[in-house]
Write a protein that holds these residues in place. Structure first.
Motif, PDB file in Angstrom:
ATOM      1  N   GLN A 128      22.147  39.530  16.097  1.00 14.79           N
ATOM      2  CA  GLN A 128      21.118  39.996  17.030  1.00 14.79           C
ATOM      3  C   GLN A 128      20.324  38.837  17.649  1.00 14.79           C
ATOM      4  N   GLY A 129      20.759  37.672  17.385  1.00 15.17           N
ATOM      5  CA  GLY A 129      20.052  36.512  17.962  1.00 15.17           C
ATOM      6  C   GLY A 129      18.963  36.002  17.032  1.00 15.17           C
ATOM      7  N   PRO A 130      18.326  34.944  17.431  1.00 17.15           N
ATOM      8  CA  PRO A 130      17.257  34.360  16.600  1.00 17.15           C
ATOM      9  C   PRO A 130      16.046  35.280  16.496  1.00 17.15           C
ATOM     10  N   GLN A 131      15.310  35.141  15.428  1.00 19.37           N
ATOM     11  CA  GLN A 131      14.065  35.877  15.250  1.00 19.37           C
ATOM     12  C   GLN A 131      12.912  34.959  15.639  1.00 19.37           C
ATOM     13  N   VAL A 154      10.856  30.069  14.771  1.00 19.01           N
ATOM     14  CA  VAL A 154      12.152  30.655  15.175  1.00 19.01           C
ATOM     15  C   VAL A 154      13.133  30.446  14.025  1.00 19.01           C
ATOM     16  N   THR A 155      13.792  31.561  13.582  1.00 17.99           N
ATOM     17  CA  THR A 155      14.794  31.498  12.500  1.00 17.99           C
ATOM     18  C   THR A 155      16.080  32.168  12.940  1.00 17.99           C
ATOM     19  N   VAL A 160      19.481  27.475  14.927  1.00 14.74           N
ATOM     20  CA  VAL A 160      18.750  27.563  16.199  1.00 14.74           C
ATOM     21  C   VAL A 160      19.045  26.309  17.011  1.00 14.74           C
ATOM     22  N   THR A 161      19.419  26.552  18.251  1.00  9.90           N
ATOM     23  CA  THR A 161      19.685  25.405  19.152  1.00  9.90           C
ATOM     24  C   THR A 161      18.388  24.868  19.750  1.00  9.90           C
ATOM     25  N   ASP A 211      20.413  30.559  19.695  1.00 16.52           N
ATOM     26  CA  ASP A 211      21.055  30.056  18.471  1.00 16.52           C
ATOM     27  C   ASP A 211      22.354  29.360  18.812  1.00 16.52           C
ATOM     28  N   THR A 212      23.070  28.906  17.803  1.00 14.15           N
ATOM     29  CA  THR A 212      24.293  28.147  18.018  1.00 14.15           C
ATOM     30  C   THR A 212      25.429  28.988  18.554  1.00 14.15           C
TER      31      THR A 212
END
Length: 226
Positions: A128-131, A154-155, A160-161, A211-212
């Motif tokens: 769902q992507g980064p939090q 951000v996690t 995380v990019t 994120d990556t």
């Protein structure tokens, strides 16, 4: 024929008339016993011979003489009856035993248990992507020109990019902001201190993180200037 029969019968009567003398039995009292001699008397017996009826054959009624042989009965070959074979009486089948009585008070069999289906294989969680968390440690109400402290966290398990942060008006006009490189960290954190806007209103504080895997997420907070 009648004269011949009289001649044959006379001597027979004369021979039978000579009776032996009767000897008295001695008793205690002697008695006078007289002997009477019986004189045989010729008795003429008239024998009537049967007369022959016309149309019938004469019947020979002469007595058989002593020299006439008596015919012996000829043995007849009569077959002896064969014994009738007796059949044994039919044997009756043995009586059948009655069936055993049904058992009483028998508990019913337990109902079949429904085995639950095996759980589906666990799917990997959808990315769902980064939090993104926007933290305001000093609260969210400020006077114009006050210091506003903002913490961006951000996690992402994939790493995380980077993320971009900023303060915006309600019509999405940016007032101030910047970028933060995270270099694939699972948790990327940034703390900023800025002044509250000089114009009263509600303002948005947020960040867009990547994120990556390329998934993007936005996190938003609000501050108020009376």
């Amino acid at each position: 024929m009648q004269g011949l029969l009289l001649i044959l019968i006379g001597p027979a009567l004369a021979c039978g008339s000579a009776l032996p003398p009767v000897t008295p039995t001695p008793t205690k009292t002697p008695r006078l016993i007289r002997t009477v001699e019986v004189i045989p008397t010729a008795v003429a017996t008239q024998i009537l011979l049967p007369t022959n009826t016309p149309g019938q054959a004469p019947t020979d009624t002469s007595l058989p003489s002593a020299d006439t042989p008596i015919p012996e009965p000829s043995p007849t070959d009569t077959p002896l009856p064969e014994p009738t074979p007796t059949e044994p009486p039919p044997t009756e089948p043995p009586p059948t035993e009655p069936p055993p009585p049904p058992p009483t008070n028998t508990p019913p069999p337990p109902p079949p248990t429904n085995t639950p289906p095996p759980p589906p294989p666990t799917q990997p969680p959808v990315n769902q992507g980064p939090q993104v968390i926007v933290d305001l440690p000093n609260g969210n109400i400020f006077d114009p020109g006050d210091e506003v402290k903002i913490v961006f966290i951000v996690t992402d398990p994939d790493g995380v990019t980077s993320f971009t942060w900023g303060i915006f008006t309600q019509n999405q006009t940016p007032l101030i902001g910047g970028d933060k490189a995270c270099n694939g960290l699972i948790e990327c954190k940034l703390e900023v201190n800025e002044e509250a806007p000089p114009v009263s209103g509600t303002y948005l504080v947020g960040a867009d993180a990547v994120d990556t895997t390329g998934a993007t997420t936005r996190g938003v907070g609000e501050i108020y200037v009376p």
